[in-house]
Design an enzyme around this catalytic site. Structure first.
Site, PDB file in Angstrom:
ATOM      1  N   CYS A  34     -47.651 -48.794  27.604  1.00  0.00           N
ATOM      2  CA  CYS A  34     -47.932 -49.894  28.536  1.00  0.00           C
ATOM      3  C   CYS A  34     -47.065 -51.109  28.271  1.00  0.00           C
ATOM      4  O   CYS A  34     -47.016 -52.032  29.078  1.00  0.00           O
ATOM      5  CB  CYS A  34     -49.398 -50.289  28.453  1.00  0.00           C
ATOM      6  SG  CYS A  34     -49.836 -50.925  26.829  1.00  0.00           S
ATOM      7  N   CYS A 103     -55.384 -48.324  23.710  1.00  0.00           N
ATOM      8  CA  CYS A 103     -55.284 -49.784  23.558  1.00  0.00           C
ATOM      9  C   CYS A 103     -55.882 -50.211  22.228  1.00  0.00           C
ATOM     10  O   CYS A 103     -55.373 -51.117  21.571  1.00  0.00           O
ATOM     11  CB  CYS A 103     -56.032 -50.494  24.680  1.00  0.00           C
ATOM     12  SG  CYS A 103     -55.677 -49.850  26.309  1.00  0.00           S
TER      13      CYS A 103
HETATM   14 FE1  FES Z   1     -51.738 -51.775  27.046  1.00  0.00          FE
HETATM   15 FE2  FES Z   1     -54.294 -51.609  26.917  1.00  0.00          FE
HETATM   16  S1  FES Z   1     -53.076 -51.198  28.619  1.00  0.00           S
HETATM   17  S2  FES Z   1     -52.976 -52.116  25.357  1.00  0.00           S
END
Ligand code: FES
Length: 139
Positions: A34, A103
């Site tokens: 992400c 995450c």
């Molecule tokens: Fe990146 Fe949660 S979406 S740490």
């Protein structure tokens, strides 16, 4: 997707956000999937973690897990801090939706990177602690 009350509470009211200027150890990790970044600062005196703070460019789940993780390590020895795993943090938060588990790993990785930084600077070995994947200090 459902967040537990504890997750929501830590997300809305995160503990320990900020930085420690004279930190004993600092760890920065990124999540490749992400692009989020987590940095953990530890103040360690006589082998005890006396303060822990974090800064993040990350999602709500990353905030909540780091908030909880920094709460949990405070007062522990550096060896005991190894018990603050991703799993332990998730249990303390009553879980996270499965798609958000990655995450929460950020909190554990940043914590361990900060411990690693401390261990390197002080020439000590913490049982079970491995070098962070991206070791910015080149140890
Ligand atoms: Fe990146 Fe949660 S979406 S740490």
């Amino acid at each position: 997707m459902e967040y537990t009350e504890k997750v929501m509470e830590h997300f809305m009211n995160p503990r320990n956000v900020g930085e420690i200027e004279d930190a004993s150890g600092v760890g920065t990790v990124g999540n490749a999937s992400c692009g989020d970044i987590m940095r953990v600062f530890l103040k360690i005196e006589d082998n005890i973690i006396t303060d822990a703070k974090f800064k993040t460019f990350g999602c709500g789940a990353a905030v909540a897990t780091s908030s909880m993780a920094t709460e949990m390590v405070r007062g522990l020895t550096v060896q005991e801090a190894m018990t603050v795993t991703n799993k332990a943090v998730l249990e303390a938060l009553d879980g996270l939706p499965a798609v958000k588990t990655h995450c929460s790993v950020l909190a554990e990785e940043a914590l361990r990177a900060a411990l690693w930084d401390y261990a390197c600077k002080n020439g000590i070995t913490i049982p079970g602690l491995e070098a962070p994947k991206e070791d910015e200090h080149g140890h």
